[in-house]
Design a protein around this motif. Structure first.
Motif, PDB file in Angstrom:
ATOM      1  N   ASP A  79      -2.867   4.632   3.829  1.00 22.75           N
ATOM      2  CA  ASP A  79      -3.508   4.007   2.675  1.00 22.75           C
ATOM      3  C   ASP A  79      -3.002   4.570   1.357  1.00 22.75           C
ATOM      4  O   ASP A  79      -3.413   4.109   0.297  1.00 22.75           O
ATOM      5  CB  ASP A  79      -5.038   4.183   2.753  1.00 22.75           C
ATOM      6  N   SER A  80      -2.112   5.561   1.416  1.00 24.56           N
ATOM      7  CA  SER A  80      -1.662   6.253   0.204  1.00 24.56           C
ATOM      8  C   SER A  80      -0.231   5.925  -0.191  1.00 24.56           C
ATOM      9  O   SER A  80       0.373   6.673  -0.956  1.00 24.56           O
ATOM     10  CB  SER A  80      -1.779   7.768   0.409  1.00 24.56           C
ATOM     11  N   GLN A  83       5.167   6.095   0.130  1.00 24.43           N
ATOM     12  CA  GLN A  83       5.501   7.476   0.449  1.00 24.43           C
ATOM     13  C   GLN A  83       6.468   7.462   1.621  1.00 24.43           C
ATOM     14  O   GLN A  83       6.652   6.429   2.267  1.00 24.43           O
ATOM     15  CB  GLN A  83       4.240   8.252   0.834  1.00 24.43           C
TER      16      GLN A  83
END
Length: 188
Positions: A79-80, A83
């Motif tokens: 969810d971040s 990356q």
């Protein structure tokens, strides 16, 4: 090329999958730096969440407990994005984890020959619970037999070799550029 990859990637993560010893962490750090996004090592995040090493988690609670926690941590990390996320060697054996990666990431299988893996993992065998056996070579071969068909479901495959990690990063960048050019969209 980095700007185009990031634009097409949207909020998705680049998830490196493959056997222990293929270079997911070392290549992943360089790839993240090249793209200007964070690098996250799922194993390090699991250790941080558990307050103990992976070897200790295996010893105290067993593999099933570890895999359950691993799936939760990877789902949270996805969810971040964007990356570069280095997954543990067995993470994608969990169908829910594979589905989450498919939905929120672009998976890259770092594939290495058995002799390359053996040289690399022998150095850190004691840190790897899945390799605690009298016959490291046979244990690694059996893990490869079980895992390679699942790794092969990744969006991209890049060969990990004994050459410079920057060369592998360049290969991943080219593969991502081609893949995202064909499968554009935010994936958010």
């Amino acid at each position: 090329m980095a700007a185009a990859i990031l634009s097409r990637l949207g909020r998705r993560s680049i998830v490196l999958v493959g056997m222990m010893g293929v270079g997911k962490s070392s290549v992943g750090r360089r790839l993240a730096a090249r793209l200007g996004v964070p690098f996250v090592d799922a194993d390090a995040e699991i250790e941080k969440a558990a307050g103990m090493s992976i070897a200790d988690i295996f010893a105290r609670h067993g593999e099933a407990y570890f895999r359950s926690g691993e799936a939760r941590v990877i789902a949270r990390l996805l969810d971040s994005g964007p990356q570069v996320l280095a997954s543990g060697g067995g993470a994608v054996m969990n169908a829910d984890t594979r589905a989450a990666i498919k939905a929120k990431g672009v998976s890259v299988w770092l594939k290495a020959e058995i002799d390359v893996l053996l040289r690399r993992v022998a150095k850190r065998k004691n840190e790897r619970p899945m390799l605690q056996s009298d016959d490291l070579s046979e244990t690694l071969r059996q893990l490869l037999i079980a895992r390679e068909p699942v790794y092969a479901q990744a969006d991209l495959t890049v060969q990990s070799h004994e050459g410079p990690h920057d060369a592998i990063v360049a290969e991943i960048m080219r593969a991502l550029s081609g893949f995202l050019g064909q499968h554009s969209g935010s994936g958010a």
